[in-house]
Design a protein around this motif. Sequence first.
Motif, PDB file in Angstrom:
ATOM      1  N   TRP A   1      27.564  21.428  55.209  1.00 37.39           N
ATOM      2  CA  TRP A   1      27.860  22.330  56.326  1.00 37.39           C
ATOM      3  C   TRP A   1      28.064  21.527  57.617  1.00 37.39           C
ATOM      4  O   TRP A   1      29.014  21.769  58.366  1.00 37.39           O
ATOM      5  CB  TRP A   1      26.714  23.332  56.467  1.00 37.39           C
ATOM      6  N   ALA A   2      27.186  20.576  57.869  1.00 42.69           N
ATOM      7  CA  ALA A   2      27.248  19.803  59.112  1.00 42.69           C
ATOM      8  C   ALA A   2      28.494  18.917  59.167  1.00 42.69           C
ATOM      9  O   ALA A   2      29.155  18.832  60.211  1.00 42.69           O
ATOM     10  CB  ALA A   2      25.988  18.954  59.267  1.00 42.69           C
TER      11      ALA A   2
ATOM     12  N   ASN B   1      31.543  21.039  59.844  1.00 44.41           N
ATOM     13  CA  ASN B   1      31.612  21.405  61.266  1.00 44.41           C
ATOM     14  C   ASN B   1      31.974  20.215  62.145  1.00 44.41           C
ATOM     15  O   ASN B   1      32.694  20.359  63.128  1.00 44.41           O
ATOM     16  CB  ASN B   1      30.283  21.997  61.729  1.00 44.41           C
ATOM     17  N   THR B   2      31.472  19.050  61.801  1.00 45.91           N
ATOM     18  CA  THR B   2      31.745  17.853  62.599  1.00 45.91           C
ATOM     19  C   THR B   2      33.214  17.469  62.545  1.00 45.91           C
ATOM     20  O   THR B   2      33.776  17.001  63.534  1.00 45.91           O
ATOM     21  CB  THR B   2      30.872  16.675  62.108  1.00 45.91           C
TER      22      THR B   2
ATOM     23  N   ALA C   1      34.038  20.789  67.128  1.00 45.48           N
ATOM     24  CA  ALA C   1      32.706  20.236  66.866  1.00 45.48           C
ATOM     25  C   ALA C   1      31.871  20.175  68.143  1.00 45.48           C
ATOM     26  O   ALA C   1      32.381  19.898  69.229  1.00 45.48           O
ATOM     27  CB  ALA C   1      32.822  18.841  66.265  1.00 45.48           C
ATOM     28  N   TYR C   2      30.587  20.475  67.992  1.00 45.64           N
ATOM     29  CA  TYR C   2      29.619  20.401  69.081  1.00 45.64           C
ATOM     30  C   TYR C   2      28.638  19.280  68.801  1.00 45.64           C
ATOM     31  O   TYR C   2      28.550  18.757  67.689  1.00 45.64           O
ATOM     32  CB  TYR C   2      28.833  21.719  69.197  1.00 45.64           C
TER      33      TYR C   2
ATOM     34  N   ARG D   1      25.531  19.552  68.369  1.00 48.64           N
ATOM     35  CA  ARG D   1      24.567  19.968  67.350  1.00 48.64           C
ATOM     36  C   ARG D   1      25.045  19.627  65.939  1.00 48.64           C
ATOM     37  O   ARG D   1      24.238  19.391  65.050  1.00 48.64           O
ATOM     38  CB  ARG D   1      24.265  21.454  67.474  1.00 48.64           C
ATOM     39  N   ASP D   2      26.351  19.605  65.745  1.00 50.06           N
ATOM     40  CA  ASP D   2      26.885  19.253  64.433  1.00 50.06           C
ATOM     41  C   ASP D   2      26.629  17.774  64.117  1.00 50.06           C
ATOM     42  O   ASP D   2      26.254  17.427  63.003  1.00 50.06           O
ATOM     43  CB  ASP D   2      28.380  19.564  64.370  1.00 50.06           C
ATOM     44  N   TYR D   3      26.825  16.934  65.111  1.00 51.18           N
ATOM     45  CA  TYR D   3      26.545  15.503  64.931  1.00 51.18           C
ATOM     46  C   TYR D   3      25.051  15.265  64.718  1.00 51.18           C
ATOM     47  O   TYR D   3      24.649  14.436  63.898  1.00 51.18           O
ATOM     48  CB  TYR D   3      27.049  14.696  66.129  1.00 51.18           C
TER      49      TYR D   3
END
Length: 134
Positions: A89-90, A93-94, A99-100, A102-104
Amino acid sequence: MGMAPKPPENTEQAQHIKRKLSVARTLVLATYSGLLLMFTLLTLFKAEPNWPLWIVQVVPLLIFAPGLKRGYHRTYSWLCFVVLLYFTWAVTNTLSPLAYWRDYLAVALTVILFSSAMMASRWRQQWWLWENRH
């Protein structure tokens, strides 16, 4: 199929494994808590919190809390499988153009959690073999 871990051959090796297990366990607990805290804070500070999403994010991790507290090697192994879902999931999103930070952060936490849980499982098995031999 993986090879079973070998027990330490002497007390010095056993103590070395115990130290490594302690570090791995600390990393597991820190990153595990970090993921839970990240999901909770991100939900709390939204204008309109999405509680069903928070439940879906947090409950699978909370299932492992009793086993992590007791230090069972199987709990660490199963946690690795579940963390792969969070990692997927991360990373997805990254790689998105939206991407934010929080994803990183989620990618970093899941990589560290997976690696440390995998090693903690192995070292816990070795320590258990040593304890039951002596």
